[in-house]
Write a protein that holds these residues in place. Sequence first.
Motif, PDB file in Angstrom:
ATOM      1  N   PRO A 103       0.795  -1.229  -0.140  1.00 21.75           N
ATOM      2  CA  PRO A 103      -0.029  -0.101   0.180  1.00 21.75           C
ATOM      3  C   PRO A 103       0.890   1.151   0.042  1.00 21.75           C
ATOM      4  O   PRO A 103       1.557   1.631   0.936  1.00 21.75           O
ATOM      5  CB  PRO A 103      -0.885   0.122   1.419  1.00 21.75           C
ATOM      6  N   TYR A 104       1.011   1.938  -1.230  1.00 19.79           N
ATOM      7  CA  TYR A 104       1.551   3.132  -1.159  1.00 19.79           C
ATOM      8  C   TYR A 104       1.188   3.907  -2.440  1.00 19.79           C
ATOM      9  O   TYR A 104       0.504   5.092  -2.386  1.00 19.79           O
ATOM     10  CB  TYR A 104       3.362   2.959  -1.283  1.00 19.79           C
ATOM     11  N   GLY A 105       1.403   3.336  -3.597  1.00 17.77           N
ATOM     12  CA  GLY A 105       0.857   3.683  -5.023  1.00 17.77           C
ATOM     13  C   GLY A 105       1.589   4.875  -5.489  1.00 17.77           C
ATOM     14  O   GLY A 105       2.428   5.199  -5.452  1.00 17.77           O
ATOM     15  N   ASN A 106       0.614   6.008  -5.550  1.00 21.45           N
ATOM     16  CA  ASN A 106       1.103   7.420  -6.177  1.00 21.45           C
ATOM     17  C   ASN A 106       1.534   8.375  -5.075  1.00 21.45           C
ATOM     18  O   ASN A 106       1.571   9.468  -5.501  1.00 21.45           O
ATOM     19  CB  ASN A 106       0.223   7.873  -7.125  1.00 21.45           C
ATOM     20  N   ALA A 107       1.615   7.821  -3.824  1.00 20.48           N
ATOM     21  CA  ALA A 107       2.181   8.803  -2.750  1.00 20.48           C
ATOM     22  C   ALA A 107       3.444   9.367  -3.152  1.00 20.48           C
ATOM     23  O   ALA A 107       4.346   8.868  -3.716  1.00 20.48           O
ATOM     24  CB  ALA A 107       2.076   7.766  -1.470  1.00 20.48           C
ATOM     25  N   ASN A 108       3.932  10.220  -2.288  1.00 22.00           N
ATOM     26  CA  ASN A 108       4.991  10.910  -2.171  1.00 22.00           C
ATOM     27  C   ASN A 108       5.620  11.045  -0.656  1.00 22.00           C
ATOM     28  O   ASN A 108       4.641  11.355   0.270  1.00 22.00           O
ATOM     29  CB  ASN A 108       5.076  12.435  -2.817  1.00 22.00           C
ATOM     30  N   GLU A 109       6.979  10.960  -0.396  1.00 23.09           N
ATOM     31  CA  GLU A 109       7.297  11.154   0.806  1.00 23.09           C
ATOM     32  C   GLU A 109       8.584  12.219   1.046  1.00 23.09           C
ATOM     33  O   GLU A 109       9.307  12.363  -0.135  1.00 23.09           O
ATOM     34  CB  GLU A 109       7.826   9.725   1.381  1.00 23.09           C
ATOM     35  N   LYS A 110       8.629  12.830   2.093  1.00 23.59           N
ATOM     36  CA  LYS A 110       9.842  13.831   2.323  1.00 23.59           C
ATOM     37  C   LYS A 110      10.202  13.337   3.845  1.00 23.59           C
ATOM     38  O   LYS A 110       9.368  12.930   4.648  1.00 23.59           O
ATOM     39  CB  LYS A 110       9.625  15.193   1.977  1.00 23.59           C
ATOM     40  N   PHE A 111      11.426  13.738   4.159  1.00 24.78           N
ATOM     41  CA  PHE A 111      12.020  13.556   5.320  1.00 24.78           C
ATOM     42  C   PHE A 111      12.181  14.921   6.078  1.00 24.78           C
ATOM     43  O   PHE A 111      12.677  15.753   5.461  1.00 24.78           O
ATOM     44  CB  PHE A 111      13.480  12.985   5.330  1.00 24.78           C
ATOM     45  N   ASP A 112      11.439  14.963   7.133  1.00 22.39           N
ATOM     46  CA  ASP A 112      11.513  16.294   7.905  1.00 22.39           C
ATOM     47  C   ASP A 112      12.607  16.558   9.147  1.00 22.39           C
ATOM     48  O   ASP A 112      12.674  17.464   9.678  1.00 22.39           O
ATOM     49  CB  ASP A 112      10.032  16.603   8.433  1.00 22.39           C
ATOM     50  N   GLY A 113      13.293  15.433   9.077  1.00 24.21           N
ATOM     51  CA  GLY A 113      14.542  15.575   9.982  1.00 24.21           C
ATOM     52  C   GLY A 113      14.226  14.657  11.223  1.00 24.21           C
ATOM     53  O   GLY A 113      14.936  14.283  11.865  1.00 24.21           O
ATOM     54  N   ASN A 114      12.982  14.121  11.185  1.00 21.68           N
ATOM     55  CA  ASN A 114      12.716  13.180  12.503  1.00 21.68           C
ATOM     56  C   ASN A 114      12.099  12.066  11.837  1.00 21.68           C
ATOM     57  O   ASN A 114      12.248  10.931  12.523  1.00 21.68           O
ATOM     58  CB  ASN A 114      11.782  14.019  13.493  1.00 21.68           C
ATOM     59  N   LYS A 115      11.302  12.245  10.886  1.00 20.61           N
ATOM     60  CA  LYS A 115      10.244  11.159  10.264  1.00 20.61           C
ATOM     61  C   LYS A 115       9.991  11.431   8.987  1.00 20.61           C
ATOM     62  O   LYS A 115      10.348  12.559   8.312  1.00 20.61           O
ATOM     63  CB  LYS A 115       9.098  10.994  11.144  1.00 20.61           C
ATOM     64  N   TYR A 116       9.401  10.489   8.229  1.00 20.38           N
ATOM     65  CA  TYR A 116       9.064  10.599   7.078  1.00 20.38           C
ATOM     66  C   TYR A 116       7.338  11.153   6.911  1.00 20.38           C
ATOM     67  O   TYR A 116       6.753  10.918   7.746  1.00 20.38           O
ATOM     68  CB  TYR A 116       9.075   9.302   6.020  1.00 20.38           C
ATOM     69  N   VAL A 117       7.308  11.812   5.946  1.00 13.61           N
ATOM     70  CA  VAL A 117       5.926  12.747   6.002  1.00 13.61           C
ATOM     71  C   VAL A 117       5.276  12.409   4.642  1.00 13.61           C
ATOM     72  O   VAL A 117       6.024  12.396   3.466  1.00 13.61           O
ATOM     73  CB  VAL A 117       6.143  14.129   5.980  1.00 13.61           C
ATOM     74  N   PHE A 118       4.213  11.785   4.477  1.00 17.80           N
ATOM     75  CA  PHE A 118       3.753  11.207   3.250  1.00 17.80           C
ATOM     76  C   PHE A 118       2.220  12.006   2.737  1.00 17.80           C
ATOM     77  O   PHE A 118       1.643  12.698   3.580  1.00 17.80           O
ATOM     78  CB  PHE A 118       3.345   9.803   3.524  1.00 17.80           C
ATOM     79  N   THR A 119       2.226  12.463   1.448  1.00 17.03           N
ATOM     80  CA  THR A 119       1.274  12.836   0.745  1.00 17.03           C
ATOM     81  C   THR A 119       0.567  11.942  -0.007  1.00 17.03           C
ATOM     82  O   THR A 119       1.433  11.153  -0.839  1.00 17.03           O
ATOM     83  CB  THR A 119       1.591  14.303   0.241  1.00 17.03           C
TER      84      THR A 119
END
Length: 259
Positions: A103-119
């Motif tokens: 489960p992920y698909g067309n999502a995006n991630e970025k690392f904010d310094g502490n954890k990954y943030v997903f859209t």
Amino acid sequence: MKAGLLLLFWTLWTNADVGRCVSPCTSGPSQWCSSLDSAIQCGVLKQCLEANFTRSHYYQDGQSVQLELYYESLCPGCRGFLTQMLFPTWTMLQDILNVTLVPYGNANEKFDGNKYVFTCQHGEQECLGNMIETCLLNLAGSSAFQVIYCMESSIDVIKSAESCLNLYQPTLKWASVMSCVDGDQGNKLMHQNALKTKALKPAHIYVPWVTINGEHTEDLQNKATNALLPLVCSLYQGPKPNACGSTQRRQYRNYCHNE
């Protein structure tokens, strides 16, 4: 080819943090990509996936058909394929068909310094659905497929999650699932899904995206979405189970494209 493999192994050996790895990591680079678990344990999942080493292990028993579904929890086409094609086929052919859900698909991630943030393509609720299903897969093992089927076939995927868990996996507490969802474990598991999805070759351009025995072609995708049961039966190398005598033809071409 052999020289290229040796070069990759040498690169992994010299760049991995060997000190934090235990067996199979200390056994040498040849063992690091022997499975997804060992690749994660040794900190080289991304490299192993990109090198496609896991593909050579798909037919270890010489028979079972391996299907991976890359999807997102609120994509209408994903929900239709999972509930009306994949789950019924797996129910009839689970002795010869191994299914991996990503489960992920067309999502995006970025690392904010502490954890990954997903859209996610379908908003925050889809990210929550993806995370719940990811944690279920980690905590419930093969039983998670039934829970996820229940969720995806419900009117409201998210609201049905707890009742579906109680119905199909009552020994697993909802609090444990949400602890994973809200904590570091879920964040790391979703990051692994992101790495697996990004490592697809060819790269996915829509979901549901199906690989069969590590391969994706438009022909395989079309056969999987139109008549999965006959496809699995045709690929299985052992004696055919009785279910292979049945028919199943439905078409699910409602895709959520990667924008």
